[in-house]
Design an enzyme around this catalytic site. Structure first.
Site, PDB file in Angstrom:
ATOM      1  N   HIS A 165       1.010  -1.280   0.170  1.00 13.78           N
ATOM      2  CA  HIS A 165      -0.050  -0.026  -0.044  1.00 13.78           C
ATOM      3  C   HIS A 165       0.782   1.126   0.091  1.00 13.78           C
ATOM      4  O   HIS A 165       1.801   1.255   0.764  1.00 13.78           O
ATOM      5  CB  HIS A 165      -0.864  -0.057   1.415  1.00 13.78           C
ATOM      6  CG  HIS A 165      -1.750   1.215   1.440  1.00 13.78           C
ATOM      7  ND1 HIS A 165      -1.795   2.148   2.499  1.00 13.78           N
ATOM      8  CD2 HIS A 165      -2.722   1.762   0.791  1.00 13.78           C
ATOM      9  CE1 HIS A 165      -2.423   2.999   2.343  1.00 13.78           C
ATOM     10  NE2 HIS A 165      -3.178   2.898   1.238  1.00 13.78           N
ATOM     11  N   SER A 166       0.502   2.153  -1.000  1.00 15.50           N
ATOM     12  CA  SER A 166       1.181   3.560  -0.798  1.00 15.50           C
ATOM     13  C   SER A 166       2.728   3.336  -1.091  1.00 15.50           C
ATOM     14  O   SER A 166       3.217   2.597  -1.846  1.00 15.50           O
ATOM     15  CB  SER A 166       0.656   4.236   0.351  1.00 15.50           C
ATOM     16  OG  SER A 166       1.027   5.509   0.247  1.00 15.50           O
TER      17      SER A 166
END
Length: 224
Positions: A74-75
């Site tokens: 994520h991210s």
């Protein structure tokens, strides 16, 4: 049965996945959601030396005893899973970039998302120029209870994580299938996705594991 390894993004901890882990487990899969060095219950390890290579090492060690892994980043963790894939492509069945940075060989997080440089510049004017405080209102979470929970897991981000380049020069890493899940609410401009990659969307903000855990799980179950 697949093994899902869920890697949190900057400022967060493995607790960010607490609403997703039981859903994947209930579907019969093994799920690991580690906290990277310097965050959450590992905050005592935070130092100026913690960087992208530290976090890649964390995940490579975790994959030592795993096979057929769906590796989700994520991210900022898009950087981490890219570097991990370069080092251990034989362990990974698929990479999932969850609203994530998608670097090319030799790029840093600042190269992928130049706007992060202003955070580094601002930190440079403080007594702790090597660490960036969290911005809990910048992750697309709006419900008061969710924001309160998010605040409990956030900690400072080491600047070195954003400045170190990632290696993506192993041909085997390029052969790993990729899925991209884009969160479409207040989304920044993205790089074009290669035509061979899967792309799905979720109509929510950046921290979709908090705001849409059921919908996110349904998408993750399609990729095992």
């Amino acid at each position: 049965m697949s093994t899902y390894v869920l890697i949190h993004g900057a400022w967060h901890s493995g607790a960010a996945w607490d609403r997703v882990v039981p859903l994947l487990s209930a579907a019969g899969h093994r799920v690991l959601a580690p906290t990277l060095t310097g965050y959450g219950d590992r905050i005592h390890l935070l130092s100026p030396e913690v960087g992208l290579d530290t976090h890649i090492d964390d995940v490579v060690r975790l994959l030592d005893d795993q096979d057929n892994v769906v590796l989700v980043g994520h991210s900022y963790a898009g950087m981490v899973i890219t570097g991990t894939a370069n080092r251990t492509p034989d362990k990974i069945a698929r990479l999932v970039f969850l609203d994530a940075m998608v670097p090319h060989n030799g790029e840093s997080a600042v190269d992928v998302m130049p706007a992060t440089q202003h955070l580094i510049d601002r930190a440079a004017q403080t007594d702790t120029p090597w660490r960036l405080p969290p911005m809990s209102r910048s992750f697309g979470v709006t419900e008061p209870a969710d924001l309160a929970w998010l605040d409990t897991m956030l900690s400072d981000q080491p600047v070195r994580c954003l400045q170190q380049p990632v290696a993506l020069d192993n041909p085997a890493a390029h052969a790993i299938p990729r899925t991209h899940i884009h969160c479409t609410t207040d989304a920044p401009p993205r790089r074009p996705v290669p035509p061979q990659d899967e792309v799905w969307e979720l109509p929510t903000g950046h921290d979709c594991m908090i705001t849409m855990p059921f919908e996110l799980t349904e998408l993750l179950l399609k990729v095992h």
